[in-house]
Write a protein that holds these residues in place. Structure first.
Motif, short mmCIF file in Angstrom:
data_model
loop_
_atom_site.label_atom_id
_atom_site.label_comp_id
_atom_site.label_asym_id
_atom_site.label_seq_id
_atom_site.Cartn_x
_atom_site.Cartn_y
_atom_site.Cartn_z
N SER A 352 40.14 34.93 49.02
CA SER A 352 39.40 36.17 49.30
C SER A 352 38.65 36.63 48.06
O SER A 352 37.48 37.04 48.15
CB SER A 352 40.39 37.26 49.76
N TRP A 353 39.30 36.54 46.90
CA TRP A 353 38.64 36.91 45.64
C TRP A 353 37.45 35.99 45.39
O TRP A 353 36.35 36.46 45.03
CB TRP A 353 39.63 36.81 44.48
N GLN A 355 35.56 34.32 47.46
CA GLN A 355 34.45 34.56 48.37
C GLN A 355 33.57 35.72 47.93
O GLN A 355 32.38 35.77 48.25
CB GLN A 355 34.99 34.82 49.78
N SER A 356 34.17 36.65 47.16
CA SER A 356 33.41 37.82 46.72
C SER A 356 32.66 37.58 45.40
O SER A 356 31.97 38.46 44.92
CB SER A 356 34.35 39.02 46.55
N GLN A 357 32.82 36.37 44.84
CA GLN A 357 32.22 36.08 43.55
C GLN A 357 30.87 35.38 43.69
O GLN A 357 30.54 34.80 44.72
CB GLN A 357 33.16 35.19 42.72
#
Length: 395
Positions: A352-353, A355-357
């Motif tokens: 999840s982290w 994917q936000s980068q």
């Protein structure tokens, strides 16, 4: 059993060091025999037994071996039961439930029963690793009553492959009450504990000196001065691992390290200390690196150690710190390293982290490191997904 590969030796060392960690932990975990504290401990133990529906030792089969006085009526049978249970455990040396169950019976044994148990162990054809584990527990219990007799028995009767581990088990108990006496005995007999898996007993000497350092840092460093470099390094490594989480002793240890003239030895020790320190307080460990007078390469290695320790406890916090406090190739590598550890701890959270980068973070190195970690933990489908993200030139 002959260890024919590095993997076999590493597995044996891992199992036995887990037992050693268990014994060191038990040094302060044994409940008091009497008084209010003992009554509270007894009530807590009874509550645990009641909730689990298990007997006081946690093992009904072992409890049935006890006589009316609480001691095992048949120590040989008790040892055979322990060998059977530990040998069947899929996690062996990390099966702390099984170890506690075995220890609960062993701690009730008389010296004669311990000796009978050791003879049964020597005669057994069971897995060598399991035999070593139980020998350490038996000798540790005996050494609480009489360290010298317990260790002399091991030197006289133990199989050469098991001798060093038996001595470690005994020393762990003896050094709690009388580290000077244990050290004096070891100095007289260390030639008989040479070789083995732990480099000629250097780890034993390190344990003893580290135990002394808890109450007499000056005396501990005086004893260090007489050691060969390899033994001195093992002793300092052990001291760093034991003192790294104790702020007052850690500061005192660092002050005395200034007197070590061997720069590489001092640097190696401080790096180990900081990695241990980071398990307790990674931010203050990181501040120590930032303000310390170390060369750039040493600081980089220390930051790597802090990141590894931090990532196991708080991967997101470690990631944020690593991204803010490094740059260039070091930053890229630290992100990949932390992400791989994060995948072990919480794969959903790590993904999840990610994917936000931005694409800048999603490097081939990150996917490669993560896929290796996933494959090592037998998560092959997810590992294949990550491999698919790696560019053709990097595969």
């Amino acid at each position: 059993i002959v260890m024919r590969s590095g993997f076999g030796l590493a597995l044996t060392l891992g199992v036995l060091m887990a037992v050693l960690g268990f014994l060191v932990g038990r040094r302060t975990a044994d409940p008091p025999e009497s008084g209010a504290a003992g009554q509270r401990a007894g009530r807590s133990e009874a509550a645990i037994s009641s909730k689990s529906g298990r007997s006081s030792s946690g093992n009904l089969a072992m409890d049935r071996l006890k006589g009316l006085d609480g001691q095992p009526a048949n120590p040989e049978a008790a040892i055979r039961e322990m060998l059977r249970k530990l040998s069947l455990s899929p996690v062996m040396g990390m099966d702390y439930d099984a170890m506690f169950e075995a220890y609960a019976v062993i701690r009730e044994m008389s010296v004669d029963q311990v000796q009978a148990g050791l003879r049964e162990l020597e005669a057994s054809g069971s897995n060598l690793q399991v035999k070593m584990m139980l020998q350490m527990l038996l000798v540790n219990h005996w050494a609480k009553e009489d360290g010298e007799d317990a260790l002399q028995y091991i030197l006289t009767n133990s199989d050469s492959r098991m001798k060093q581990m038996g001595v470690m088990g005994g020393v762990t108990a003896w050094m709690r009450e009388d580290p000077d006496g244990a050290y004096a005995w070891y100095q007289e007999h260390k030639g008989e504990v040479s070789g083995g898996m732990f480099g000629g007993g250097g780890m034993i000497e390190g344990m003893l000196i580290a135990s002394m350092a808890q109450r007499d840092m000056v005396g501990a460093f005086e004893k260090l001065a007489g050691l060969e470099k390899q033994q001195k390094q093992m002793a300092l490594t052990t001291m760093a691992s034991q003192l790294g989480m104790a702020p007052v002793k850690r500061t005192e240890f660092l002050q005395h390290l200034e007197g070590i003239t061997d720069q590489s030895l001092r640097r190696h020790t401080v790096q180990g200390l900081v990695s241990t320190w980071a398990w307790q307080d990674p931010e203050s460990a990181a501040d120590f690196i930032r303000t310390g007078e170390f060369d750039d390469e040493t600081k980089r290695q220390m930051r790597d150690g802090v990141t590894q320790s931090w990532a196991y406890m708080d991967p997101k916090g470690a990631m944020e710190w690593g991204m803010e406090n490094s740059e260039g190739a070091e930053r890229t590598d630290r992100i990949a390293q932390t992400f791989a550890t994060w995948m072990q701890q919480d794969a959903a959270g790590a993904e999840s982290w990610l994917q936000s980068q931005s694409d800048e973070i999603k490097t081939d190195g990150l996917y490669q490191r993560a896929s290796q970690t996933l494959a090592a933990t037998q998560k092959f489908e997810k590992a294949a997904e990550f491999v698919g993200q790696i560019g053709d030139q990097a595969k």
